[in-house]
Design a protein around this motif. Structure first.
Motif, PDB file in Angstrom:
ATOM      1  N   ARG A 113      25.933   0.893  16.093  1.00  0.00           N
ATOM      2  CA  ARG A 113      24.951   1.869  16.569  1.00  0.00           C
ATOM      3  C   ARG A 113      23.764   1.967  15.610  1.00  0.00           C
ATOM      4  NH1 ARG A 113      29.608   5.759  18.456  1.00  0.00           N
ATOM      5  NH2 ARG A 113      29.329   5.721  20.728  1.00  0.00           N
ATOM      6  N   ALA A 114      24.017   1.923  14.317  1.00  0.00           N
ATOM      7  CA  ALA A 114      22.929   2.008  13.335  1.00  0.00           C
ATOM      8  C   ALA A 114      21.970   0.828  13.485  1.00  0.00           C
ATOM      9  CB  ALA A 114      23.498   2.058  11.921  1.00  0.00           C
ATOM     10  N   PHE A 115      22.516  -0.362  13.654  1.00  0.00           N
ATOM     11  CA  PHE A 115      21.678  -1.548  13.852  1.00  0.00           C
ATOM     12  C   PHE A 115      20.853  -1.402  15.131  1.00  0.00           C
ATOM     13  CE2 PHE A 115      20.681  -5.695  15.457  1.00  0.00           C
ATOM     14  CZ  PHE A 115      20.441  -6.491  14.354  1.00  0.00           C
ATOM     15  N   ALA A 116      21.524  -1.012  16.221  1.00  0.00           N
ATOM     16  CA  ALA A 116      20.821  -0.856  17.497  1.00  0.00           C
ATOM     17  C   ALA A 116      19.713   0.179  17.399  1.00  0.00           C
ATOM     18  CB  ALA A 116      21.821  -0.474  18.593  1.00  0.00           C
ATOM     19  N   GLN A 117      19.984   1.284  16.725  1.00  0.00           N
ATOM     20  CA  GLN A 117      18.981   2.336  16.606  1.00  0.00           C
ATOM     21  C   GLN A 117      17.842   1.935  15.678  1.00  0.00           C
ATOM     22  OE1 GLN A 117      21.016   6.014  15.638  1.00  0.00           O
ATOM     23  NE2 GLN A 117      22.413   5.767  17.370  1.00  0.00           N
ATOM     24  N   ALA A 118      18.127   1.090  14.683  1.00  0.00           N
ATOM     25  CA  ALA A 118      17.051   0.591  13.824  1.00  0.00           C
ATOM     26  C   ALA A 118      16.003  -0.144  14.649  1.00  0.00           C
ATOM     27  CB  ALA A 118      17.622  -0.324  12.748  1.00  0.00           C
ATOM     28  N   ILE A 119      16.461  -0.810  15.710  1.00  0.00           N
ATOM     29  CA  ILE A 119      15.529  -1.497  16.599  1.00  0.00           C
ATOM     30  C   ILE A 119      14.978  -0.551  17.658  1.00  0.00           C
ATOM     31  CG2 ILE A 119      15.368  -3.253  18.407  1.00  0.00           C
ATOM     32  CD1 ILE A 119      17.272  -4.981  16.750  1.00  0.00           C
ATOM     33  N   ALA A 120      15.877   0.106  18.394  1.00  0.00           N
ATOM     34  CA  ALA A 120      15.457   0.872  19.566  1.00  0.00           C
ATOM     35  C   ALA A 120      14.733   2.167  19.226  1.00  0.00           C
ATOM     36  CB  ALA A 120      16.673   1.178  20.436  1.00  0.00           C
ATOM     37  N   CYS A 121      15.011   2.742  18.051  1.00  0.00           N
ATOM     38  CA  CYS A 121      14.411   4.028  17.689  1.00  0.00           C
ATOM     39  C   CYS A 121      13.316   3.917  16.636  1.00  0.00           C
ATOM     40  CB  CYS A 121      15.493   4.986  17.185  1.00  0.00           C
ATOM     41  SG  CYS A 121      16.818   5.293  18.361  1.00  0.00           S
ATOM     42  N   ASP A 122      13.407   2.916  15.757  1.00  0.00           N
ATOM     43  CA  ASP A 122      12.481   2.858  14.627  1.00  0.00           C
ATOM     44  C   ASP A 122      11.531   1.661  14.646  1.00  0.00           C
ATOM     45  OD1 ASP A 122      13.493   5.178  13.488  1.00  0.00           O
ATOM     46  OD2 ASP A 122      15.062   4.104  12.414  1.00  0.00           O
ATOM     47  N   THR A 123      11.856   0.611  15.393  1.00  0.00           N
ATOM     48  CA  THR A 123      10.999  -0.572  15.423  1.00  0.00           C
ATOM     49  C   THR A 123      10.250  -0.680  16.739  1.00  0.00           C
ATOM     50  OG1 THR A 123      12.535  -1.738  13.958  1.00  0.00           O
ATOM     51  CG2 THR A 123      10.938  -3.087  15.159  1.00  0.00           C
ATOM     52  N   HIS A 124      10.987  -0.737  17.818  1.00  0.00           N
ATOM     53  CA  HIS A 124      10.378  -0.919  19.136  1.00  0.00           C
ATOM     54  C   HIS A 124       9.342   0.154  19.486  1.00  0.00           C
ATOM     55  CE1 HIS A 124      10.604  -0.113  23.596  1.00  0.00           C
ATOM     56  NE2 HIS A 124      10.019  -1.284  23.540  1.00  0.00           N
ATOM     57  N   PRO A 125       9.621   1.452  19.292  1.00  0.00           N
ATOM     58  CA  PRO A 125       8.640   2.454  19.704  1.00  0.00           C
ATOM     59  C   PRO A 125       7.301   2.348  18.968  1.00  0.00           C
ATOM     60  CG  PRO A 125      10.780   3.463  19.344  1.00  0.00           C
ATOM     61  CD  PRO A 125      10.856   2.085  18.783  1.00  0.00           C
ATOM     62  N   VAL A 126       7.324   1.903  17.712  1.00  0.00           N
ATOM     63  CA  VAL A 126       6.098   1.855  16.910  1.00  0.00           C
ATOM     64  C   VAL A 126       5.156   0.766  17.398  1.00  0.00           C
ATOM     65  CG1 VAL A 126       5.216   1.614  14.556  1.00  0.00           C
ATOM     66  CG2 VAL A 126       7.403   2.732  14.943  1.00  0.00           C
ATOM     67  N   GLN A 127       5.696  -0.261  18.072  1.00  0.00           N
ATOM     68  CA  GLN A 127       4.862  -1.344  18.571  1.00  0.00           C
ATOM     69  C   GLN A 127       4.841  -1.384  20.098  1.00  0.00           C
ATOM     70  OE1 GLN A 127       7.154  -4.947  19.533  1.00  0.00           O
ATOM     71  NE2 GLN A 127       7.404  -2.985  20.575  1.00  0.00           N
ATOM     72  N   ASN A 128       5.243  -0.287  20.719  1.00  0.00           N
ATOM     73  CA  ASN A 128       5.325  -0.240  22.163  1.00  0.00           C
ATOM     74  C   ASN A 128       3.942  -0.080  22.799  1.00  0.00           C
ATOM     75  OD1 ASN A 128       6.688  -0.419  24.555  1.00  0.00           O
ATOM     76  ND2 ASN A 128       7.531   1.655  24.501  1.00  0.00           N
ATOM     77  N   LEU A 129       3.890  -0.315  24.102  1.00  0.00           N
ATOM     78  CA  LEU A 129       2.619  -0.321  24.841  1.00  0.00           C
ATOM     79  C   LEU A 129       1.838   0.976  24.663  1.00  0.00           C
ATOM     80  CD1 LEU A 129       0.862  -1.883  26.912  1.00  0.00           C
ATOM     81  CD2 LEU A 129       2.193  -0.759  28.708  1.00  0.00           C
ATOM     82  N   LYS A 130       2.536   2.106  24.689  1.00  0.00           N
ATOM     83  CA  LYS A 130       1.849   3.395  24.584  1.00  0.00           C
ATOM     84  C   LYS A 130       1.151   3.548  23.237  1.00  0.00           C
ATOM     85  CE  LYS A 130       3.801   7.099  26.239  1.00  0.00           C
ATOM     86  NZ  LYS A 130       4.670   8.303  26.429  1.00  0.00           N
ATOM     87  N   VAL A 131       1.829   3.150  22.155  1.00  0.00           N
ATOM     88  CA  VAL A 131       1.237   3.240  20.824  1.00  0.00           C
ATOM     89  C   VAL A 131       0.061   2.287  20.689  1.00  0.00           C
ATOM     90  CG1 VAL A 131       1.645   2.812  18.368  1.00  0.00           C
ATOM     91  CG2 VAL A 131       3.330   4.084  19.708  1.00  0.00           C
TER      92      VAL A 131
END
Length: 210
Positions: free
Chosen positions: A94-112
């Motif tokens: 879960r920690a690995f998944a959240q490192a991507i889904a919560c801390d990496t992906h949102p920062v480079q997502n379309l909205k940002v």
């Protein structure tokens, strides 16, 4: 079931992999993010965040957020399991998944990225931002599983971690990141992409792919 998504959305990609691994048939309903279809009133009525994916089950219940959807799928369709039985191993996945889904992906997502453009950043700076976010996140993830034998992120079967990793590496490549710096991640990706459920979920295999 119905999955509202977009072929290039990495969050939708994660859920497509999970559905495939579980052997579940789903009606795919595309919403073109670059055309703003996720902000249409009809879609906002089921997902007020205006994000994809959204999953509607056969009873009409609505689920949002990819990790929540995947864990619900895992709980309601337990084979094959996407989380280890051991509590400590579950926490690590879960920690690995959240490192991507919560801390990496949102920062480079379309909205940002759209907001950065609104603030006047030139396109090359927007791309640099996205590449930086990916490098930061992937470097941390490389270290998180450096001691794991594999071939997947955590052992000899795909887990939630792999469902998050494969789409994120695809994102990183789109932004020009040299992913050869992450050999352990690439090992896990190669193992995952050899699995039909992952291959069939790829963006270029989707009917709405452009």
């Amino acid at each position: 079931m119905k999955l509202h998504g977009y072929f290039r959305s990495s969050a939708s990609y994660r859920v497509r992999i999970a559905l495939n691994l579980k052997g579940l048939t789903t009606e795919h309903l595309p919403h073109h993010l670059r055309k703003g279809e996720q902000c249409a009133p009809g879609y906002l009525a089921i997902n007020p965040q205006g994000l994809v994916p959204t999953l509607e089950d056969d009873a009409g219940a609505i689920l949002t957020q990819s990790l929540a959807i995947i864990e619900w799928l895992d709980e309601t369709h337990p084979n094959p399991p996407l989380l280890p039985k051991d509590p400590l191993r579950r926490a690590k996945v879960r920690a690995f998944a959240q490192a991507i889904a919560c801390d990496t992906h949102p920062v480079q997502n379309l909205k940002v990225l759209a907001r950065l453009r609104q603030l006047g950043l030139p396109e090359e700076k927007v791309t640099e931002w996205a590449a930086w976010a990916n490098r930061e996140g992937l470097a941390a993830c490389e270290t998180l599983i450096s001691g794991e034998a594999g071939p997947f992120c955590f052992g000899d079967q795909p887990t939630l971690a792999d469902l998050c990793l494969v789409p994120q590496l695809a994102n990183a490549r789109r932004f020009g990141v040299d992913v050869s710096a992450y050999p352990r991640l690439l090992k896990a990706e190669a193992a995952a992409r050899a699995v039909k459920a992952f291959a069939d979920a790829a963006p270029d295999k989707q009917p709405d792919a452009e």
